[in-house]
Design a protein around this motif. Structure first.
Motif, PDB file in Angstrom:
ATOM      1  N   GLY A  45     -18.531  32.599   4.612  1.00 29.61           N
ATOM      2  CA  GLY A  45     -19.132  33.914   4.737  1.00 29.61           C
ATOM      3  C   GLY A  45     -19.872  34.361   3.496  1.00 29.61           C
ATOM      4  O   GLY A  45     -20.850  35.098   3.584  1.00 29.61           O
ATOM      5  N   GLY A  46     -19.419  33.906   2.325  1.00 25.89           N
ATOM      6  CA  GLY A  46     -20.031  34.363   1.087  1.00 25.89           C
ATOM      7  C   GLY A  46     -20.706  33.280   0.276  1.00 25.89           C
ATOM      8  O   GLY A  46     -21.305  33.564  -0.760  1.00 25.89           O
ATOM      9  N   ASN A  47     -20.611  32.023   0.725  1.00 27.03           N
ATOM     10  CA  ASN A  47     -21.128  30.921  -0.084  1.00 27.03           C
ATOM     11  C   ASN A  47     -21.795  29.849   0.775  1.00 27.03           C
ATOM     12  O   ASN A  47     -21.328  29.550   1.875  1.00 27.03           O
ATOM     13  N   THR A  48     -22.859  29.273   0.255  1.00 31.40           N
ATOM     14  CA  THR A  48     -23.510  28.109   0.860  1.00 31.40           C
ATOM     15  C   THR A  48     -23.993  27.231  -0.284  1.00 31.40           C
ATOM     16  O   THR A  48     -24.905  27.609  -1.019  1.00 31.40           O
ATOM     17  N   GLN A  49     -23.346  26.071  -0.461  1.00 30.10           N
ATOM     18  CA  GLN A  49     -23.668  25.195  -1.586  1.00 30.10           C
ATOM     19  C   GLN A  49     -23.546  23.729  -1.176  1.00 30.10           C
ATOM     20  O   GLN A  49     -22.706  23.376  -0.344  1.00 30.10           O
ATOM     21  N   VAL A  50     -24.388  22.896  -1.781  1.00 32.82           N
ATOM     22  CA  VAL A  50     -24.256  21.445  -1.693  1.00 32.82           C
ATOM     23  C   VAL A  50     -23.785  20.969  -3.058  1.00 32.82           C
ATOM     24  O   VAL A  50     -24.431  21.247  -4.082  1.00 32.82           O
TER      25      VAL A  50
ATOM     26  N   THR B  63     -13.176  37.393 -11.069  1.00 33.73           N
ATOM     27  CA  THR B  63     -14.604  37.218 -11.326  1.00 33.73           C
ATOM     28  C   THR B  63     -15.296  37.087  -9.979  1.00 33.73           C
ATOM     29  O   THR B  63     -15.179  36.049  -9.321  1.00 33.73           O
ATOM     30  N   GLN B  64     -16.014  38.130  -9.570  1.00 38.86           N
ATOM     31  CA  GLN B  64     -16.644  38.121  -8.252  1.00 38.86           C
ATOM     32  C   GLN B  64     -17.665  37.004  -8.112  1.00 38.86           C
ATOM     33  O   GLN B  64     -17.841  36.461  -7.023  1.00 38.86           O
ATOM     34  N   ARG B  65     -18.334  36.654  -9.190  1.00 44.83           N
ATOM     35  CA  ARG B  65     -19.349  35.595  -9.139  1.00 44.83           C
ATOM     36  C   ARG B  65     -18.894  34.393  -9.974  1.00 44.83           C
ATOM     37  O   ARG B  65     -19.597  33.954 -10.892  1.00 44.83           O
ATOM     38  N   PHE B  66     -17.741  33.872  -9.649  1.00 42.38           N
ATOM     39  CA  PHE B  66     -17.155  32.729 -10.340  1.00 42.38           C
ATOM     40  C   PHE B  66     -17.811  31.455  -9.801  1.00 42.38           C
ATOM     41  O   PHE B  66     -17.524  31.010  -8.702  1.00 42.38           O
ATOM     42  N   ARG B  67     -18.699  30.871 -10.585  1.00 38.44           N
ATOM     43  CA  ARG B  67     -19.467  29.714 -10.131  1.00 38.44           C
ATOM     44  C   ARG B  67     -18.605  28.465 -10.017  1.00 38.44           C
ATOM     45  O   ARG B  67     -17.728  28.204 -10.851  1.00 38.44           O
TER      46      ARG B  67
ATOM     47  N   GLY C 188      -5.161  30.841 -12.335  1.00 32.81           N
ATOM     48  CA  GLY C 188      -6.303  31.379 -11.606  1.00 32.81           C
ATOM     49  C   GLY C 188      -7.151  30.245 -11.062  1.00 32.81           C
ATOM     50  O   GLY C 188      -7.455  29.287 -11.769  1.00 32.81           O
ATOM     51  N   VAL C 189      -7.526  30.342  -9.790  1.00 33.26           N
ATOM     52  CA  VAL C 189      -8.199  29.238  -9.094  1.00 33.26           C
ATOM     53  C   VAL C 189      -9.569  29.677  -8.592  1.00 33.26           C
ATOM     54  O   VAL C 189      -9.720  30.770  -8.055  1.00 33.26           O
ATOM     55  N   ASN C 190     -10.554  28.807  -8.750  1.00 32.47           N
ATOM     56  CA  ASN C 190     -11.858  29.022  -8.143  1.00 32.47           C
ATOM     57  C   ASN C 190     -11.755  28.751  -6.639  1.00 32.47           C
ATOM     58  O   ASN C 190     -11.282  27.696  -6.221  1.00 32.47           O
ATOM     59  N   HIS C 191     -12.188  29.718  -5.856  1.00 34.99           N
ATOM     60  CA  HIS C 191     -12.067  29.645  -4.392  1.00 34.99           C
ATOM     61  C   HIS C 191     -12.702  28.377  -3.824  1.00 34.99           C
ATOM     62  O   HIS C 191     -12.118  27.692  -2.972  1.00 34.99           O
ATOM     63  N   CYS C 192     -13.901  28.054  -4.299  1.00 33.43           N
ATOM     64  CA  CYS C 192     -14.607  26.880  -3.794  1.00 33.43           C
ATOM     65  C   CYS C 192     -13.886  25.585  -4.150  1.00 33.43           C
ATOM     66  O   CYS C 192     -13.749  24.684  -3.324  1.00 33.43           O
ATOM     67  N   VAL C 193     -13.418  25.499  -5.383  1.00 30.92           N
ATOM     68  CA  VAL C 193     -12.688  24.298  -5.805  1.00 30.92           C
ATOM     69  C   VAL C 193     -11.421  24.134  -4.965  1.00 30.92           C
ATOM     70  O   VAL C 193     -11.028  23.011  -4.618  1.00 30.92           O
TER      71      VAL C 193
END
Length: 366
Positions: A153-158, A352-356, A126-131
């Motif tokens: 579309g769903g994320n904005t992070q520095v 996990t919809q909110r996988f940080r 299982g992979v974190n989308h952002c990673v």
């Protein structure tokens, strides 16, 4: 197209490794196969996706998007394997997006990954989308230790790496930048083909007026709901011309959809550049890596490039093959984890919809 990229961030493997990656956290279903070779190089063998496109003015709903993924999954995976020229039996692992994302589409992809894992007795990762975005961006561009601006579309992070974790230095306090752009595209009835954000970018190139909009940065965080509301309010202004036509030389007070797209882009991107620069100063970095679907925007890359050059730094970005959600980024991050002994038991192969981003143990980086 298959192509060699660069040296793997891990030490040279004792044998070639192959992974299939499946992505479906939003309106794109993607599959990709990647190879880590014995000489330490990484090769993209195939990277195919299909996008669920709705009519102008409409967004994509979780249930309909999940149905799209189920309809296209087998076709895309078959094409992916055929293009790669390998068999499923040769794969070392099956990687899938665990989150974050929309619940129903994520579940559809997880079910598909579990079925393949069971049928062919292959381990799951299982992979974190952002990673996935970050690792593919690092692999393609060669960025060593950048500040990462993740915009989709769903994320904005520095983000920046420290001690086997991708730390979040700043993020949106409400909606993501991609969601902000997409929602405004629906207000002015821009097409969703190929994507509302892309069509906003093209419309913005025709804009002539920079209209005043709220500018909300708070440290390294941003707030975007207010700017969206203010931009939408201009469409009710008596000066607004939905057809975008200026009839004379004395109509400088006319507001067109192109003006609004231009103003929205410039203001939002200025905010993103500011918080990224603040993170660069904080950690002393000279590199910026832009990832996520909005990262394809040439104006964002241009503005970030100006800032980075003034600091003696450099911007790294990829094209739409790797910037927009795709299966190969999931394969890359999953294979890095697999080679460190990380797998996902079948009983834990959930979503996990909110996988940080900062919940992931990045064991493959020293």
């Amino acid at each position: 197209m298959p192509g060699r990229i660069r040296k793997s961030p891990l030490e040279t493997p004792e044998r070639p490794y192959l992974a299939l990656g499946l992505e479906g956290s939003a309106n794109k279903f993607g599959a990709g196969i990647i190879r880590h070779s014995k000489d330490g190089s990484t090769s993209v063998l195939s990277n195919i996706r299909h996008t669920y496109i709705t009519p102008p003015g409409e967004g994509f709903q979780p249930r309909d998007t999940a149905l799209h993924h189920r309809e296209w999954a087998l076709k895309i995976i078959k094409r992916c394997i055929a293009q790669a020229g390998v068999s499923i039996q040769e794969l070392d692992c099956i990687c899938y997006t665990k989150g974050p994302g929309m619940g129903a589409p994520l579940q559809s992809v997880a079910i598909i990954a579990r079925i393949i894992s069971l049928l062919f007795d292959k381990p799951l990762v299982g992979v974190n989308h952002c990673v996935g975005h970050i690792e593919m961006g690092r692999e393609i561009t060669g960025a060593q230790n950048p500040v990462v601006l993740y915009v989709s579309g769903g994320n904005t992070q520095v983000i920046a790496y420290s001690r086997q974790c991708y730390r979040i230095f700043g993020e949106t306090l409400d909606i993501a930048v991609g969601n902000c752009l997409d929602r405004f595209a629906r207000v002015i009835d821009l097409s969703n083909d190929p994507s509302p954000g892309y069509n906003i970018e093209q419309e913005a190139k025709k804009g002539k007026r920079l209209l005043p909009l709220p500018y909300a940065t708070k440290g390294m965080d941003v707030s975007l709901s207010g700017i969206l509301t203010s931009t939408e309010a201009y469409t009710s202004d008596k000066r607004f011309r939905p057809d975008g036509i200026r009839k004379g030389t004395e109509d400088d007070d006319i507001i067109t959809p192109a003006d609004l797209c231009f103003s929205l882009q410039e203001t939002v991107f200025a905010m993103l550049v500011e918080i990224t620069e603040r993170a660069m100063a904080h950690i002393g970095s000279k590199e910026v890596l832009i990832v996520g679907g909005v990262g394809c925007n040439e104006r964002l890359q241009e503005m970030m490039g100006i800032m980075a050059s003034e600091r003696g730094g450099q911007v790294f970005a990829t094209d739409e093959r790797f910037c927009i959600d795709n299966g190969i980024m999931i394969a890359q991050a999953g294979l890095l984890a697999f080679r460190m002994g990380q797998t996902t038991p079948l009983s834990e192969s959930t979503c996990t919809q909110r996988f940080r981003t900062d919940e992931v143990h990045v064991a493959w980086r020293a």
